[in-house]
Enzyme design. Structure first.
Site, PDB file in Angstrom:
ATOM      1  N   TYR A 112      39.432  -0.452 -39.999  1.00 49.92           N
ATOM      2  CA  TYR A 112      38.156  -1.131 -39.719  1.00 49.92           C
ATOM      3  C   TYR A 112      37.593  -0.665 -38.367  1.00 49.92           C
ATOM      4  CZ  TYR A 112      34.757  -4.959 -39.415  1.00 49.92           C
ATOM      5  OH  TYR A 112      33.596  -5.685 -39.318  1.00 49.92           O
ATOM      6  N   SER A 135      30.305  -3.392 -35.174  1.00 48.06           N
ATOM      7  CA  SER A 135      31.151  -4.560 -34.877  1.00 48.06           C
ATOM      8  C   SER A 135      31.645  -4.425 -33.445  1.00 48.06           C
ATOM      9  CB  SER A 135      32.357  -4.560 -35.824  1.00 48.06           C
ATOM     10  OG  SER A 135      33.353  -5.455 -35.361  1.00 48.06           O
TER      11      SER A 135
END
Ligand code: NAD
Length: 286
Positions: free
Chosen positions: A169, A156
């Site tokens: 995350y 990501s």
């Protein structure tokens, strides 16, 4: 890019039942690959396979929790037995946990580390091992080296940039990026490519499926609705990520930022990490 580029290839995609994983599975199918669609949600994986078959590709659905070591070992062995060693593996399955570090409990950490990091480790270890053994068993042809395969890990843009609102995350995605770089160096001699794909916001159900660890139910609902609105406004389709994945495999790219914020955060992480440290302080509530 020729549409039939992956004719005859076998591709494994995790988290293939929805969002980015489904788009990647279908794009690979469109390019001629036979797809093994794995997801914790079997009916969702089956729907992806049905769609892949309408594109003329072969496909099989598997139910697997990528965080479960034993289940992944069984899955990898079954793929080899029922099909063969895959040529392409996309470790895509992932979840989101949002909320401050001090509010993130051990169970939330275990969940996200299990799916986002251990899931990628299991996929790379098991299928990467199969690919390497296959290459080693082939006769060495210095003039025309054998293609060993390609592993794509969906990280990501969060891998490039700290953010106080999503420490768990960001941590898992930075780890996936580093794992991919280390593995790429290790497998280069076996002609196995490794790519980390790092998208910014993409229109999927990641926020709907995500866990919010801060505040009461009303706060969670407010943050979820805000996240959903932001993703909807951003309006970046998963099919465009899939396009970049196919390109990355063909070109054997190491790190692939996707979309405007993906490129911006990648560039800032190299030219101005101090600006990212300032941005990292912005709370989720604004
Ligand atoms: N959507 C975004 O904005 C965005 C941005 C950057 C990176 N990503 C990454 O892309 C990947 C795909 O996410 P998405 O946005 O398509 O989300 P999504 O929630 O729409 O799809 C995720 C899929 O993974 C499956 N899954 C979840 N846990 C699993 C497990 N333990 N084992 C097997 N399958 C599991 C789900 O059932 C679902 O089908 C994730 O790794 C995510 O972190 C997403």
């Amino acid at each position: 890019m020729p549409l039939a580029h992956f004719d005859g290839a076998l591709a494994v995609v995790t988290g293939a039942g929805n969002g980015i994983g489904r788009a990647i599975a279908l794009r690979l199918a469109e390019s001629g690959a036979s797809v093994v669609a794995a997801d914790i949600d079997l009916p969702a994986a089956e729907r992806t396979v049905t769609l892949a078959k309408t594109l003329g590709a072969g496909g099989t659905a598997y139910q697997v929790d990528v965080a479960d070591r034993a289940a992944m070992e069984t899955f990898a062995a079954e793929v080899k037995e029922a099909h063969r060693v895959p040529d392409i593996v996309v470790n895509n399955a992932g979840i989101a946990v949002a909320g401050s570090f001090l509010d993130t409990g051990v169970e939330d950490w275990e969940n996200i580390l299990g799916v986002n990091l251990w899931g990628v480790i299991h996929g790379c270890r098991l299928f990467g091992g199969q690919m390497r053994d296959r290459v080693n068993a082939l006769p060495n042809k210095p003039d025309k080296p054998n293609f060993g395969g390609h592993i794509v890990n969906i990280a990501s843009a969060a891998a490039f940039s700290p953010w106080r609102a999503m420490p768990a995350y960001c941590t898992t995605k930075a780890a996936v990026l580093m794992l991919s770089e280390c593995l790429r160096a290790e497998l280069a001699g076996s002609r196995i490519g490794v790519t980390a794909v790092c998208p910014g916001f993409v229109s999927t159900d990641l926020v709907d499926h995500g866990t919010f660890v801060e505040g009461d139910d009303a706060t969670t609902e407010r943050l979820r609705t805000r996240g959903q609105k932001a993703i909807k406004l951003r309006n970046y389709p998963p099919e465009k990520v899939a396009e970049r994945v196919v390109h990355a495999i063909i070109k054997n790219k190491p790190v692939v930022p996707v979309n405007f914020e993906g490129h911006l955060l990648h560039t800032l992480s190299r030219v101005s990490p101090a600006s990212l440290r300032l941005l990292a302080r912005i709370p989720a509530r604004g």
